[in-house]
Design an enzyme around this catalytic site. Sequence first.
Site, PDB file in Angstrom:
ATOM      1  N   ARG A 147      28.671  45.345  37.241  1.00 34.49           N
ATOM      2  CA  ARG A 147      29.833  45.044  36.410  1.00 34.49           C
ATOM      3  C   ARG A 147      29.361  44.172  35.248  1.00 34.49           C
ATOM      4  O   ARG A 147      28.663  43.176  35.477  1.00 34.49           O
ATOM      5  CB  ARG A 147      30.850  44.296  37.266  1.00 34.49           C
ATOM      6  CG  ARG A 147      32.121  43.960  36.568  1.00 34.49           C
ATOM      7  CD  ARG A 147      33.017  43.108  37.456  1.00 34.49           C
ATOM      8  NE  ARG A 147      32.996  41.733  37.000  1.00 34.49           N
ATOM      9  CZ  ARG A 147      34.001  40.872  37.186  1.00 34.49           C
ATOM     10  NH1 ARG A 147      35.073  41.230  37.856  1.00 34.49           N
ATOM     11  NH2 ARG A 147      33.920  39.636  36.732  1.00 34.49           N
ATOM     12  N   TYR A 159      37.618  35.379  30.904  1.00 37.06           N
ATOM     13  CA  TYR A 159      37.486  35.720  32.316  1.00 37.06           C
ATOM     14  C   TYR A 159      36.119  36.360  32.599  1.00 37.06           C
ATOM     15  O   TYR A 159      35.652  37.201  31.836  1.00 37.06           O
ATOM     16  CB  TYR A 159      38.586  36.718  32.753  1.00 37.06           C
ATOM     17  CG  TYR A 159      38.205  37.364  34.055  1.00 37.06           C
ATOM     18  CD1 TYR A 159      38.346  36.670  35.248  1.00 37.06           C
ATOM     19  CD2 TYR A 159      37.598  38.622  34.084  1.00 37.06           C
ATOM     20  CE1 TYR A 159      37.912  37.202  36.441  1.00 37.06           C
ATOM     21  CE2 TYR A 159      37.164  39.171  35.275  1.00 37.06           C
ATOM     22  CZ  TYR A 159      37.327  38.458  36.446  1.00 37.06           C
ATOM     23  OH  TYR A 159      36.878  38.989  37.624  1.00 37.06           O
ATOM     24  N   ASP A 209      35.880  44.757  34.171  1.00 36.08           N
ATOM     25  CA  ASP A 209      37.182  44.248  34.620  1.00 36.08           C
ATOM     26  C   ASP A 209      37.974  43.747  33.413  1.00 36.08           C
ATOM     27  O   ASP A 209      37.552  42.804  32.737  1.00 36.08           O
ATOM     28  CB  ASP A 209      36.958  43.100  35.622  1.00 36.08           C
ATOM     29  CG  ASP A 209      38.231  42.706  36.350  1.00 36.08           C
ATOM     30  OD1 ASP A 209      39.318  43.149  35.933  1.00 36.08           O
ATOM     31  OD2 ASP A 209      38.130  41.949  37.334  1.00 36.08           O
ATOM     32  N   HIS A 211      41.044  42.658  33.752  1.00 36.17           N
ATOM     33  CA  HIS A 211      41.800  41.551  34.351  1.00 36.17           C
ATOM     34  C   HIS A 211      43.231  41.471  33.818  1.00 36.17           C
ATOM     35  O   HIS A 211      43.694  40.386  33.429  1.00 36.17           O
ATOM     36  CB  HIS A 211      41.039  40.224  34.163  1.00 36.17           C
ATOM     37  CG  HIS A 211      41.073  39.355  35.386  1.00 36.17           C
ATOM     38  ND1 HIS A 211      41.858  38.242  35.484  1.00 36.17           N
ATOM     39  CD2 HIS A 211      40.452  39.471  36.575  1.00 36.17           C
ATOM     40  CE1 HIS A 211      41.700  37.689  36.666  1.00 36.17           C
ATOM     41  NE2 HIS A 211      40.856  38.418  37.352  1.00 36.17           N
ATOM     42  N   GLU A 235      38.679  48.317  35.265  1.00 34.61           N
ATOM     43  CA  GLU A 235      39.507  47.710  36.324  1.00 34.61           C
ATOM     44  C   GLU A 235      40.711  46.969  35.758  1.00 34.61           C
ATOM     45  O   GLU A 235      40.587  46.280  34.736  1.00 34.61           O
ATOM     46  CB  GLU A 235      38.615  46.741  37.103  1.00 34.61           C
ATOM     47  CG  GLU A 235      39.319  45.963  38.179  1.00 34.61           C
ATOM     48  CD  GLU A 235      38.356  45.004  38.862  1.00 34.61           C
ATOM     49  OE1 GLU A 235      37.128  45.284  38.901  1.00 34.61           O
ATOM     50  OE2 GLU A 235      38.819  43.970  39.360  1.00 34.61           O
ATOM     51  N   GLU A 261      43.385  44.724  43.457  1.00 35.71           N
ATOM     52  CA  GLU A 261      42.932  43.501  44.138  1.00 35.71           C
ATOM     53  C   GLU A 261      44.085  42.540  44.415  1.00 35.71           C
ATOM     54  O   GLU A 261      43.991  41.723  45.313  1.00 35.71           O
ATOM     55  CB  GLU A 261      41.809  42.817  43.354  1.00 35.71           C
ATOM     56  CG  GLU A 261      42.248  42.232  42.035  1.00 35.71           C
ATOM     57  CD  GLU A 261      41.100  41.600  41.257  1.00 35.71           C
ATOM     58  OE1 GLU A 261      40.000  42.166  41.275  1.00 35.71           O
ATOM     59  OE2 GLU A 261      41.320  40.554  40.636  1.00 35.71           O
ATOM     60  N   ARG A 282      41.538  49.069  45.081  1.00 29.76           N
ATOM     61  CA  ARG A 282      40.739  47.852  45.288  1.00 29.76           C
ATOM     62  C   ARG A 282      41.332  46.861  46.299  1.00 29.76           C
ATOM     63  O   ARG A 282      40.983  45.689  46.309  1.00 29.76           O
ATOM     64  CB  ARG A 282      40.549  47.150  43.932  1.00 29.76           C
ATOM     65  CG  ARG A 282      39.388  47.773  43.202  1.00 29.76           C
ATOM     66  CD  ARG A 282      39.092  47.141  41.895  1.00 29.76           C
ATOM     67  NE  ARG A 282      38.935  45.709  41.877  1.00 29.76           N
ATOM     68  CZ  ARG A 282      37.933  45.040  42.411  1.00 29.76           C
ATOM     69  NH1 ARG A 282      36.965  45.685  43.037  1.00 29.76           N
ATOM     70  NH2 ARG A 282      37.881  43.726  42.314  1.00 29.76           N
ATOM     71  N   GLU A 338      32.597  45.610  45.928  1.00 28.97           N
ATOM     72  CA  GLU A 338      32.212  44.491  45.065  1.00 28.97           C
ATOM     73  C   GLU A 338      31.390  43.483  45.865  1.00 28.97           C
ATOM     74  O   GLU A 338      31.709  43.178  47.016  1.00 28.97           O
ATOM     75  CB  GLU A 338      33.471  43.814  44.508  1.00 28.97           C
ATOM     76  CG  GLU A 338      33.155  42.648  43.573  1.00 28.97           C
ATOM     77  CD  GLU A 338      34.430  42.059  42.946  1.00 28.97           C
ATOM     78  OE1 GLU A 338      35.533  42.352  43.437  1.00 28.97           O
ATOM     79  OE2 GLU A 338      34.288  41.316  41.967  1.00 28.97           O
ATOM     80  N   TRP A 401      46.295  36.036  32.946  1.00 29.36           N
ATOM     81  CA  TRP A 401      44.916  35.537  33.029  1.00 29.36           C
ATOM     82  C   TRP A 401      43.973  36.595  33.596  1.00 29.36           C
ATOM     83  O   TRP A 401      44.123  37.350  34.354  1.00 29.36           O
ATOM     84  CB  TRP A 401      44.820  34.284  33.925  1.00 29.36           C
ATOM     85  CG  TRP A 401      43.374  33.957  34.144  1.00 29.36           C
ATOM     86  CD1 TRP A 401      42.499  33.509  33.218  1.00 29.36           C
ATOM     87  CD2 TRP A 401      42.636  34.116  35.357  1.00 29.36           C
ATOM     88  NE1 TRP A 401      41.245  33.380  33.764  1.00 29.36           N
ATOM     89  CE2 TRP A 401      41.301  33.746  35.080  1.00 29.36           C
ATOM     90  CE3 TRP A 401      42.972  34.569  36.645  1.00 29.36           C
ATOM     91  CZ2 TRP A 401      40.287  33.798  36.036  1.00 29.36           C
ATOM     92  CZ3 TRP A 401      41.989  34.608  37.602  1.00 29.36           C
ATOM     93  CH2 TRP A 401      40.656  34.223  37.295  1.00 29.36           C
TER      94      TRP A 401
HETATM   95  O1  LIG Z   1      36.361  40.160  41.349  1.00 29.02           O
HETATM   96  C1  LIG Z   1      37.235  40.538  40.603  1.00 29.02           C
HETATM   97  O2  LIG Z   1      37.342  41.691  40.195  1.00 29.02           O
HETATM   98  C2  LIG Z   1      38.251  39.579  40.158  1.00 29.02           C
HETATM   99  O3  LIG Z   1      39.086  39.941  39.358  1.00 29.02           O
HETATM  100  C3  LIG Z   1      38.190  38.231  40.744  1.00 29.02           C
HETATM  101  C4  LIG Z   1      39.513  37.495  40.740  1.00 29.02           C
HETATM  102  O4  LIG Z   1      39.769  36.950  39.491  1.00 29.02           O
HETATM  103  C5  LIG Z   1      39.469  36.404  41.760  1.00 29.02           C
HETATM  104  O5  LIG Z   1      39.216  36.950  43.010  1.00 29.02           O
HETATM  105  C6  LIG Z   1      40.761  35.610  41.779  1.00 29.02           C
HETATM  106  O6  LIG Z   1      40.736  34.685  42.818  1.00 29.02           O
HETATM  107 MG   LIG Z   2      39.162  42.086  39.246  1.00 28.45          MG
END
Ligand SMILES: O=C(O)C(=O)C[C@H](O)[C@H](O)CO
Ligand SMILES: [Mg+2]
Length: 401
Positions: A147, A159, A209, A211, A235, A261, A282, A338, A401
Site C-alpha cells: 500500500r 492520513y 487508501d 480513507h 480503498e 473496515e 474489508r 493487511e 478523517w
Molecule cells: O489500515 C487501514 O486501512 C486504516 O484505514 C487504518 C485505520 O485508520 C485505523 O485502523 C483506525 O483505527
Molecule cells: Mg483503511
Amino acid sequence: MKIQNAYVIVTSPGRNFVTLKIVTDEGVYGVGDATLNGRELSVASYLTDHVIPCLIGRDPQQIEDIWQYLYKGAYWRRGPVTMSAIAAVDTALWDIKAKLAGMPLYQLLGGKSRTGVMVYAHANGRDVAETVDRVGEYIEKGYKAIRAQSGVPGLSGVYGVAKGKFYEPATKGLPEESVWSTEAYLDFAPKLFEAVRVKHGMGPHLLHDVHHRLTPIEAGRLGKSLEPYRLFWMEDPTPAENQEAFRLIRQHTVTPVAVGEVFNTIWDCKDLIQNQLIDYIRTSVVHAGGITHMRRIADLAALYQVRTGSHGATDLSPICMGAALHFDTWVPNFGVQEHMEHCPETDEVFPHAYRFEDGYMLPGEVPGHGVDIDETLAAKYPYNPAYLPVARLADGTLWNW
Ligand SMILES: O=C(O)C(=O)C[C@H](O)[C@H](O)CO
Ligand SMILES: [Mg+2]
C-alpha cells in the site's frame, strides 16, 4: 464443560489494546481481541458490566448459541461497541474449541485453501521520493502487495504518513486536527503512482487508501486517473453510509474498490456485495462479530465474486491478526490481508505462532489461534487515553478523517 471465569485486560504496550480472556472449569482458556481504537473503554465496560455476567456457567463449546444470545439477546443490535465485544467472546471461544480439538483453528474451519496468506505492507513517506523508496524496501523484504501513501504538497498531517518509525494515528490528549484539500490530493495521487510504477515496474500489487475523503464523483475521477497504474484496489474512496454512491463510482472507473473496515455486520455490506459495487470486503474479525460472523459475510461475498481483504492495522491486536490468518488460510474467496508490523513491546505482550515468509503469512500449527497474552507483562503498560485525529477543510468545515 462450563465457563468458570472471564475478564478483560486493558494494556498499552506501545498502544492501547483490550483483550478478553475466557477460562473454563477444565483449565482450558481462550483469548479474543476487543480493541476499538480511541473508544477502548466502552468495549471493556460493555464486556465487564453486561456480557461477562451472562457467560459464566455456559458451555463454551456452544459458540453459535452464545453468539446468537449476545446478538439477539441484547435487543439493541449492531454497532462497533456491541460487535467488538461479541467478536472478543467469539474469538476466545473458537480458540478454546480448537485447543480442545488439538487443532490449529484453520483445520477446524475446514482446512487449508492455500499454502500462505498474501499480505500487504504499508509504504508511506513524506513525499513521492520517500514513498517510492519505502515501496522498494518492502519489495526487498519479499512483499508481493504494498500500500502506498504519501504526504501531499501543501498539506500537513495527511492520513497514512508516519511521524516516527511506526505509523500510529491515535495521539494522547484531545484529537489532533489537520487540514484537508481534495483538490491538492486529486492532482497529486496519480503522480505518486506513476513514480512508483516507473521505479518498480508493473509487478508488485499496489494498493491505496483514500480513507473516506472524497465525494462519489471525485472518487470516480480518482479511480479513472489511477487506471494506468493498475491498482489492486482503491480503498474507502467515499464514506459508505450511502451505498448507492458506489454505483456512481462504478460508472466511471474499473479501478477495483475495497470497503468495510468500519463495518460491523453483514447488514452494512449486503447491498454493496449483492449489487456488485465493490471488489473486496474489508471487515475484520474484531470489528465484525468474530469468526462466526465473518464466515457469513465471506460466504455471501463469494456468491458475487467479492473477495476478502481484512483490515489489519496496528490497532487490531496480534490476537485479531492470529485469528484473521487462520480465517484467511481457510476462506475460499480470499483476496489479501493487511499487515502492519506491531512494535516490539506489543509483540512481547502477545506471544504468537504466526510468522512472515516471503510475502506470505502463516498462522502456525499450535492448537487454537496461536496467540496468547502475557498478563504479567501487560500489567506493566497501563491504559493511555488516545484519540484518532479529525480533519477540516481550509475554511474550518469538519471533514472525514
Ligand atoms: O489500515 C487501514 O486501512 C486504516 O484505514 C487504518 C485505520 O485508520 C485505523 O485502523 C483506525 O483505527
Ligand atoms: Mg483503511
